[in-house]
Design a protein around this motif. Structure first.
Motif, PDB file in Angstrom:
ATOM      1  N   VAL A   9     -14.786  18.287  -9.906  1.00 35.72           N
ATOM      2  CA  VAL A   9     -13.762  17.464  -9.234  1.00 35.72           C
ATOM      3  C   VAL A   9     -12.896  16.763 -10.291  1.00 35.72           C
ATOM      4  O   VAL A   9     -11.667  16.705 -10.173  1.00 35.72           O
ATOM      5  CB  VAL A   9     -14.407  16.439  -8.275  1.00 35.72           C
ATOM      6  N   VAL A  10     -13.528  16.258 -11.359  1.00 35.31           N
ATOM      7  CA  VAL A  10     -12.767  15.604 -12.434  1.00 35.31           C
ATOM      8  C   VAL A  10     -11.827  16.606 -13.110  1.00 35.31           C
ATOM      9  O   VAL A  10     -10.640  16.316 -13.329  1.00 35.31           O
ATOM     10  CB  VAL A  10     -13.717  14.989 -13.488  1.00 35.31           C
ATOM     11  N   ARG A  11     -12.336  17.797 -13.411  1.00 32.68           N
ATOM     12  CA  ARG A  11     -11.495  18.815 -14.077  1.00 32.68           C
ATOM     13  C   ARG A  11     -10.313  19.215 -13.188  1.00 32.68           C
ATOM     14  O   ARG A  11      -9.216  19.464 -13.683  1.00 32.68           O
ATOM     15  CB  ARG A  11     -12.326  20.059 -14.409  1.00 32.68           C
ATOM     16  N   ALA A  12     -10.572  19.299 -11.878  1.00 28.26           N
ATOM     17  CA  ALA A  12      -9.476  19.661 -10.965  1.00 28.26           C
ATOM     18  C   ALA A  12      -8.401  18.570 -10.970  1.00 28.26           C
ATOM     19  O   ALA A  12      -7.216  18.858 -10.829  1.00 28.26           O
ATOM     20  CB  ALA A  12     -10.021  19.890  -9.552  1.00 28.26           C
ATOM     21  N   HIS A  13      -8.823  17.308 -11.152  1.00 25.82           N
ATOM     22  CA  HIS A  13      -7.848  16.215 -11.255  1.00 25.82           C
ATOM     23  C   HIS A  13      -7.063  16.330 -12.568  1.00 25.82           C
ATOM     24  O   HIS A  13      -5.831  16.199 -12.579  1.00 25.82           O
ATOM     25  CB  HIS A  13      -8.553  14.859 -11.183  1.00 25.82           C
ATOM     26  N   THR A  14      -7.759  16.595 -13.666  1.00 25.25           N
ATOM     27  CA  THR A  14      -7.051  16.643 -14.956  1.00 25.25           C
ATOM     28  C   THR A  14      -6.127  17.863 -15.059  1.00 25.25           C
ATOM     29  O   THR A  14      -5.253  17.893 -15.909  1.00 25.25           O
ATOM     30  CB  THR A  14      -8.028  16.628 -16.158  1.00 25.25           C
ATOM     31  N   ASP A  15      -6.310  18.857 -14.170  1.00 26.60           N
ATOM     32  CA  ASP A  15      -5.367  19.983 -14.139  1.00 26.60           C
ATOM     33  C   ASP A  15      -3.946  19.490 -13.922  1.00 26.60           C
ATOM     34  O   ASP A  15      -2.987  20.057 -14.456  1.00 26.60           O
ATOM     35  CB  ASP A  15      -5.712  20.941 -12.981  1.00 26.60           C
ATOM     36  N   THR A  16      -3.803  18.440 -13.116  1.00 25.21           N
ATOM     37  CA  THR A  16      -2.454  17.977 -12.784  1.00 25.21           C
ATOM     38  C   THR A  16      -2.160  16.584 -13.340  1.00 25.21           C
ATOM     39  O   THR A  16      -1.054  16.085 -13.186  1.00 25.21           O
ATOM     40  CB  THR A  16      -2.242  17.945 -11.252  1.00 25.21           C
ATOM     41  N   CYS A  17      -3.144  15.928 -13.966  1.00 23.73           N
ATOM     42  CA  CYS A  17      -2.926  14.573 -14.474  1.00 23.73           C
ATOM     43  C   CYS A  17      -2.947  14.579 -16.003  1.00 23.73           C
ATOM     44  O   CYS A  17      -4.004  14.665 -16.624  1.00 23.73           O
ATOM     45  CB  CYS A  17      -3.987  13.620 -13.934  1.00 23.73           C
ATOM     46  N   GLN A  18      -1.750  14.484 -16.576  1.00 26.41           N
ATOM     47  CA  GLN A  18      -1.642  14.544 -18.039  1.00 26.41           C
ATOM     48  C   GLN A  18      -2.340  13.356 -18.701  1.00 26.41           C
ATOM     49  O   GLN A  18      -2.986  13.502 -19.746  1.00 26.41           O
ATOM     50  CB  GLN A  18      -0.173  14.575 -18.421  1.00 26.41           C
ATOM     51  N   GLN A  19      -2.216  12.184 -18.065  1.00 22.24           N
ATOM     52  CA  GLN A  19      -2.832  10.965 -18.613  1.00 22.24           C
ATOM     53  C   GLN A  19      -4.350  11.144 -18.796  1.00 22.24           C
ATOM     54  O   GLN A  19      -4.901  10.865 -19.861  1.00 22.24           O
ATOM     55  CB  GLN A  19      -2.527   9.829 -17.634  1.00 22.24           C
ATOM     56  N   LEU A  59     -14.744   9.849 -17.105  1.00 21.34           N
ATOM     57  CA  LEU A  59     -14.103  10.813 -18.012  1.00 21.34           C
ATOM     58  C   LEU A  59     -14.991  11.060 -19.238  1.00 21.34           C
ATOM     59  O   LEU A  59     -15.138  12.198 -19.699  1.00 21.34           O
ATOM     60  CB  LEU A  59     -12.726  10.309 -18.444  1.00 21.34           C
ATOM     61  N   LEU A  60     -15.591   9.972 -19.727  1.00 24.38           N
ATOM     62  CA  LEU A  60     -16.461  10.089 -20.907  1.00 24.38           C
ATOM     63  C   LEU A  60     -17.694  10.942 -20.589  1.00 24.38           C
ATOM     64  O   LEU A  60     -18.072  11.826 -21.350  1.00 24.38           O
ATOM     65  CB  LEU A  60     -16.878   8.695 -21.369  1.00 24.38           C
ATOM     66  N   ARG A  61     -18.298  10.651 -19.411  1.00 28.90           N
ATOM     67  CA  ARG A  61     -19.486  11.429 -19.013  1.00 28.90           C
ATOM     68  C   ARG A  61     -19.123  12.901 -18.809  1.00 28.90           C
ATOM     69  O   ARG A  61     -19.901  13.788 -19.142  1.00 28.90           O
ATOM     70  CB  ARG A  61     -20.100  10.854 -17.734  1.00 28.90           C
ATOM     71  N   CYS A  62     -17.934  13.154 -18.278  1.00 31.29           N
ATOM     72  CA  CYS A  62     -17.495  14.536 -18.070  1.00 31.29           C
ATOM     73  C   CYS A  62     -17.297  15.227 -19.428  1.00 31.29           C
ATOM     74  O   CYS A  62     -17.755  16.344 -19.651  1.00 31.29           O
ATOM     75  CB  CYS A  62     -16.202  14.554 -17.256  1.00 31.29           C
ATOM     76  N   ALA A  63     -16.637  14.511 -20.339  1.00 28.12           N
ATOM     77  CA  ALA A  63     -16.383  15.076 -21.672  1.00 28.12           C
ATOM     78  C   ALA A  63     -17.689  15.338 -22.421  1.00 28.12           C
ATOM     79  O   ALA A  63     -17.811  16.308 -23.162  1.00 28.12           O
ATOM     80  CB  ALA A  63     -15.506  14.118 -22.471  1.00 28.12           C
ATOM     81  N   ALA A  64     -18.677  14.461 -22.190  1.00 27.30           N
ATOM     82  CA  ALA A  64     -19.954  14.577 -22.911  1.00 27.30           C
ATOM     83  C   ALA A  64     -20.906  15.552 -22.228  1.00 27.30           C
ATOM     84  O   ALA A  64     -21.984  15.827 -22.739  1.00 27.30           O
ATOM     85  CB  ALA A  64     -20.608  13.194 -22.997  1.00 27.30           C
ATOM     86  N   GLY A  65     -20.516  16.043 -21.050  1.00 26.68           N
ATOM     87  CA  GLY A  65     -21.370  16.988 -20.335  1.00 26.68           C
ATOM     88  C   GLY A  65     -22.524  16.321 -19.607  1.00 26.68           C
ATOM     89  O   GLY A  65     -23.460  16.990 -19.188  1.00 26.68           O
ATOM     90  N   SER A  66     -22.480  15.000 -19.421  1.00 28.33           N
ATOM     91  CA  SER A  66     -23.591  14.321 -18.758  1.00 28.33           C
ATOM     92  C   SER A  66     -23.314  14.047 -17.272  1.00 28.33           C
ATOM     93  O   SER A  66     -24.154  13.519 -16.569  1.00 28.33           O
ATOM     94  CB  SER A  66     -23.932  13.009 -19.468  1.00 28.33           C
ATOM     95  N   LEU A  67     -22.116  14.402 -16.812  1.00 29.27           N
ATOM     96  CA  LEU A  67     -21.814  14.285 -15.377  1.00 29.27           C
ATOM     97  C   LEU A  67     -22.320  15.558 -14.715  1.00 29.27           C
ATOM     98  O   LEU A  67     -22.165  16.651 -15.279  1.00 29.27           O
ATOM     99  CB  LEU A  67     -20.296  14.164 -15.210  1.00 29.27           C
ATOM    100  N   SER A  68     -22.928  15.456 -13.527  1.00 28.01           N
ATOM    101  CA  SER A  68     -23.468  16.665 -12.916  1.00 28.01           C
ATOM    102  C   SER A  68     -22.326  17.604 -12.521  1.00 28.01           C
ATOM    103  O   SER A  68     -21.155  17.214 -12.475  1.00 28.01           O
ATOM    104  CB  SER A  68     -24.399  16.337 -11.755  1.00 28.01           C
ATOM    105  N   ALA A  69     -22.705  18.868 -12.261  1.00 28.63           N
ATOM    106  CA  ALA A  69     -21.704  19.942 -12.179  1.00 28.63           C
ATOM    107  C   ALA A  69     -20.623  19.693 -11.132  1.00 28.63           C
ATOM    108  O   ALA A  69     -19.428  19.851 -11.424  1.00 28.63           O
ATOM    109  CB  ALA A  69     -22.400  21.266 -11.914  1.00 28.63           C
ATOM    110  N   GLY A  70     -21.023  19.287  -9.909  1.00 29.30           N
ATOM    111  CA  GLY A  70     -20.033  19.115  -8.845  1.00 29.30           C
ATOM    112  C   GLY A  70     -18.991  18.065  -9.191  1.00 29.30           C
ATOM    113  O   GLY A  70     -17.785  18.351  -9.192  1.00 29.30           O
TER     114      GLY A  70
END
Ligand SMILES: [Zn+2]
Length: 217
Positions: A27-37, A12-23
């Motif tokens: 996938v992480v963003r698609a999960h957070t679409d439905t996961c409030q936590q 989550l941290l790498r995704c937020a910081a933009g250091s996770l690669s695009a694909g």
């Protein structure tokens, strides 16, 4: 349905910081679409990251990074996808795709083995996202496989089990290169997953090698 399995804090941290690669980030963003936590955790990381970024000195690109940029430019010509944006279509079970995928496009599902079809997912601006949808029939086994990188998977519909547990719609699975697993779809219906790899997937066995040949295409 409430997810039981979530991305690690590091992811989550790498995704937020933009250091996770695009694909994987998609996938992480698609999960957070439905996961409030996870959406809340990510929002906290983004707030902290924004503050930290202001204090970090910019570093010059090294040669490898420059080559990577050139490769990205080279790969930016994407084969046109003929299907509609996922925001305009439904999943095979009739439910909408996650909001993050609304502008993504898929190609035709290609047969990869008994009960197993796969489609590349194209996302504008991310030609090397290495993102795919996998549709696996009820009670079917995925080939036994390991990875040279990390595999990120979001269950969109249906459910499967592997050596480490059972996964249902909304669940997020990240497996590193030390794990070899063989998911088996539950018998009550097909399973649709969104998956991205950092690195390559190594499939084992004859069917595995056959599928790997297709997956490179
Ligand atoms: Zn979550």
């Amino acid at each position: 349905m409430t997810a039981v399995h979530h991305p690690s804090d590091e992811t989550l941290l790498r995704c937020a910081a933009g250091s996770l690669s695009a694909g994987p980030a998609i996938v992480v963003r698609a999960h957070t679409d439905t996961c409030q936590q996870c959406r809340r955790t990510m929002a906290r990381f983004e707030a902290v990251g924004g503050a930290l970024l202001k204090e970090i000195e910019p570093t010059p690109l090294n040669d490898a990074a420059f080559d990577d940029v050139l490769l990205k430019i080279d790969a930016s010509v994407v084969r046109p996808m003929t299907t509609k944006p996922l925001g305009d279509v439904s999943m095979p079970n009739g439910n909408p795709y996650p909001r993050s995928l609304a502008h993504a496009r898929i190609g035709k599902f290609r047969w990869l083995g008994p009960g197993f079809r796969r489609s590349n997912v194209a996302v504008a601006g991310h030609p090397r996202a290495n993102l795919m949808l996998m549709h696996i029939g009820a009670a079917r086994k995925m080939p036994d496989h390991g990875h040279t990188g990390v595999e990120y998977t979001l269950v969109l519909s249906g459910s499967f089990s592997d050596q480490s547990g059972r996964y249902v719609a909304g669940d997020f699975i990240e497996l590193d290169s030390s794990v070899e697993h063989q998911p088996i779809v539950d018998p009550d219906g097909a399973c649709l997953c969104l998956a991205a790899l950092e690195g390559d997937m190594r499939l084992k066995g004859v069917i595995g090698r056959f599928m790997q040949w297709f997956m490179r295409a």
